[in-house]
Design a protein around this motif. Structure first.
Motif, PDB file in Angstrom:
ATOM      1  N   MET A   1       0.475  -1.665  -0.174  1.00  0.00           N
ATOM      2  CA  MET A   1       0.158  -0.292   0.022  1.00  0.00           C
ATOM      3  C   MET A   1       1.013   1.273  -0.121  1.00  0.00           C
ATOM      4  N   ALA A   2       2.339   0.676   1.144  1.00  0.00           N
ATOM      5  CA  ALA A   2       2.793   2.109   0.498  1.00  0.00           C
ATOM      6  C   ALA A   2       3.395   2.415  -0.442  1.00  0.00           C
ATOM      7  N   LEU A   3       3.671   1.590  -1.365  1.00  0.00           N
ATOM      8  CA  LEU A   3       4.184   1.855  -2.821  1.00  0.00           C
ATOM      9  C   LEU A   3       3.331   2.884  -4.160  1.00  0.00           C
ATOM     10  N   ARG A   4       2.136   1.877  -3.429  1.00  0.00           N
ATOM     11  CA  ARG A   4       1.127   2.378  -4.341  1.00  0.00           C
ATOM     12  C   ARG A   4       0.879   3.801  -4.089  1.00  0.00           C
ATOM     13  N   SER A   5       1.274   4.185  -2.175  1.00  0.00           N
ATOM     14  CA  SER A   5       1.017   5.847  -2.467  1.00  0.00           C
ATOM     15  C   SER A   5       1.839   6.483  -2.902  1.00  0.00           C
ATOM     16  N   LYS A   6       2.982   5.909  -3.306  1.00  0.00           N
ATOM     17  CA  LYS A   6       3.869   7.057  -3.308  1.00  0.00           C
ATOM     18  C   LYS A   6       3.481   7.160  -4.580  1.00  0.00           C
ATOM     19  N   LEU A   7       3.113   6.333  -5.829  1.00  0.00           N
ATOM     20  CA  LEU A   7       2.953   6.639  -7.271  1.00  0.00           C
ATOM     21  C   LEU A   7       1.772   7.186  -7.091  1.00  0.00           C
ATOM     22  N   ALA A   8       0.494   7.508  -6.381  1.00  0.00           N
ATOM     23  CA  ALA A   8      -0.245   8.380  -5.852  1.00  0.00           C
ATOM     24  C   ALA A   8       0.207   9.646  -5.801  1.00  0.00           C
ATOM     25  N   ASP A   9       1.266   9.551  -4.953  1.00  0.00           N
ATOM     26  CA  ASP A   9       1.330  11.672  -5.102  1.00  0.00           C
ATOM     27  C   ASP A   9       2.857  12.237  -5.454  1.00  0.00           C
ATOM     28  N   ILE A  10       3.111  11.275  -6.349  1.00  0.00           N
ATOM     29  CA  ILE A  10       4.803  11.829  -7.215  1.00  0.00           C
ATOM     30  C   ILE A  10       4.136  12.393  -7.801  1.00  0.00           C
ATOM     31  N   LYS A  11       4.501  13.441  -8.229  1.00  0.00           N
ATOM     32  CA  LYS A  11       4.370  15.388  -9.749  1.00  0.00           C
ATOM     33  C   LYS A  11       5.521  15.818 -10.034  1.00  0.00           C
ATOM     34  N   LYS A  12       5.267  15.572 -11.276  1.00  0.00           N
ATOM     35  CA  LYS A  12       6.324  15.959 -12.621  1.00  0.00           C
ATOM     36  C   LYS A  12       6.891  16.831 -12.387  1.00  0.00           C
ATOM     37  N   LEU A  13       6.497  18.769 -11.646  1.00  0.00           N
ATOM     38  CA  LEU A  13       7.146  19.376 -11.174  1.00  0.00           C
ATOM     39  C   LEU A  13       7.722  19.740 -12.433  1.00  0.00           C
ATOM     40  N   ASP A  14       9.089  20.133 -11.569  1.00  0.00           N
ATOM     41  CA  ASP A  14      10.173  20.629 -12.612  1.00  0.00           C
ATOM     42  C   ASP A  14      11.307  19.318 -13.262  1.00  0.00           C
ATOM     43  N   SER A  15      11.020  18.841 -13.142  1.00  0.00           N
ATOM     44  CA  SER A  15      11.880  17.424 -13.401  1.00  0.00           C
ATOM     45  C   SER A  15      12.086  17.155 -14.783  1.00  0.00           C
ATOM     46  N   SER A  16      12.797  16.423 -15.926  1.00  0.00           N
ATOM     47  CA  SER A  16      12.252  16.023 -16.830  1.00  0.00           C
ATOM     48  C   SER A  16      11.526  15.154 -16.963  1.00  0.00           C
ATOM     49  N   ALA A  17      10.780  15.158 -17.994  1.00  0.00           N
ATOM     50  CA  ALA A  17      10.301  13.646 -18.508  1.00  0.00           C
ATOM     51  C   ALA A  17      10.427  12.324 -17.939  1.00  0.00           C
ATOM     52  N   MET A  18      11.958  12.254 -18.597  1.00  0.00           N
ATOM     53  CA  MET A  18      12.439  11.024 -17.899  1.00  0.00           C
ATOM     54  C   MET A  18      12.873  10.935 -16.912  1.00  0.00           C
ATOM     55  N   THR A  19      12.639  11.240 -16.186  1.00  0.00           N
ATOM     56  CA  THR A  19      13.353  11.312 -14.581  1.00  0.00           C
ATOM     57  C   THR A  19      12.215  11.286 -14.110  1.00  0.00           C
ATOM     58  N   TYR A  20      10.610  12.281 -14.368  1.00  0.00           N
ATOM     59  CA  TYR A  20       9.262  11.268 -13.883  1.00  0.00           C
ATOM     60  C   TYR A  20       9.117  10.278 -14.345  1.00  0.00           C
ATOM     61  N   PHE A  21       9.746   9.940 -15.075  1.00  0.00           N
ATOM     62  CA  PHE A  21       8.952   8.968 -15.949  1.00  0.00           C
ATOM     63  C   PHE A  21       9.681   7.680 -15.346  1.00  0.00           C
ATOM     64  N   LYS A  22      10.987   7.462 -14.789  1.00  0.00           N
ATOM     65  CA  LYS A  22      11.730   6.799 -14.560  1.00  0.00           C
ATOM     66  C   LYS A  22      11.091   6.422 -13.193  1.00  0.00           C
ATOM     67  N   LYS A  23      11.009   7.076 -12.410  1.00  0.00           N
ATOM     68  CA  LYS A  23      10.673   7.332 -10.767  1.00  0.00           C
ATOM     69  C   LYS A  23       9.502   6.399 -10.835  1.00  0.00           C
ATOM     70  N   MET A  24       8.097   6.448 -11.594  1.00  0.00           N
ATOM     71  CA  MET A  24       7.157   6.146 -11.334  1.00  0.00           C
ATOM     72  C   MET A  24       7.341   4.544 -12.024  1.00  0.00           C
ATOM     73  N   LYS A  25       8.123   4.817 -13.373  1.00  0.00           N
ATOM     74  CA  LYS A  25       8.171   2.522 -13.665  1.00  0.00           C
ATOM     75  C   LYS A  25       9.355   1.700 -12.607  1.00  0.00           C
ATOM     76  N   VAL A  26       9.886   2.734 -11.587  1.00  0.00           N
ATOM     77  CA  VAL A  26      11.213   1.666 -10.157  1.00  0.00           C
ATOM     78  C   VAL A  26       9.485   1.448  -9.361  1.00  0.00           C
ATOM     79  N   LEU A  27       9.505   2.500  -9.195  1.00  0.00           N
ATOM     80  CA  LEU A  27       8.222   2.106  -7.907  1.00  0.00           C
ATOM     81  C   LEU A  27       6.855   1.090  -8.823  1.00  0.00           C
ATOM     82  N   ALA A  28       6.958   1.390  -9.827  1.00  0.00           N
ATOM     83  CA  ALA A  28       5.770   0.420 -10.261  1.00  0.00           C
ATOM     84  C   ALA A  28       6.405  -1.734 -10.451  1.00  0.00           C
ATOM     85  N   ASP A  29       7.604  -1.428 -10.552  1.00  0.00           N
ATOM     86  CA  ASP A  29       7.528  -2.530 -10.810  1.00  0.00           C
ATOM     87  C   ASP A  29       8.730  -2.784  -9.392  1.00  0.00           C
ATOM     88  N   THR A  30       8.542  -2.810  -9.061  1.00  0.00           N
ATOM     89  CA  THR A  30       9.025  -2.360  -7.455  1.00  0.00           C
ATOM     90  C   THR A  30       8.432  -3.965  -6.716  1.00  0.00           C
TER      91      THR A  30
END
Length: 76
Positions: A1-30
């Motif tokens: 549940m904690a990982l799903r909460s992190k996925l729901a809370d991540i915002k792109k903000l000023d990060s690059s699209a690649m950085t944002y997507f990688k964060k999302m993909k790493v959490l999802a793959d975990t």
């Protein structure tokens, strides 16, 4: 549940699209090794949720895609 909460809370903000997507993909793959993989339609929803209004057109295209875009197409 904690990982799903992190996925729901991540915002792109000023990060690059690649950085944002990688964060999302790493959490999802975990989630996979612990037996809690995301369903195909969940990952795009989490990605869209973290985008701001500058990405509304992209979010609409992702939301309306049939069948659901797999992660590698979503990143493209």
């Amino acid at each position: 549940m904690a990982l799903r909460s992190k996925l729901a809370d991540i915002k792109k903000l000023d990060s690059s699209a690649m950085t944002y997507f990688k964060k999302m993909k790493v959490l999802a793959d975990t989630l996979t090794p612990i037996g809690r993989s995301l369903r195909d339609e969940e990952f795009p929803g989490f990605v869209i949720k973290g985008l701001d209004a500058d990405y509304d057109n992209l979010a609409e295209a992702i939301h309306n895609a049939k069948p659901v875009m797999p992660p590698h197409e979503l990143y493209s």
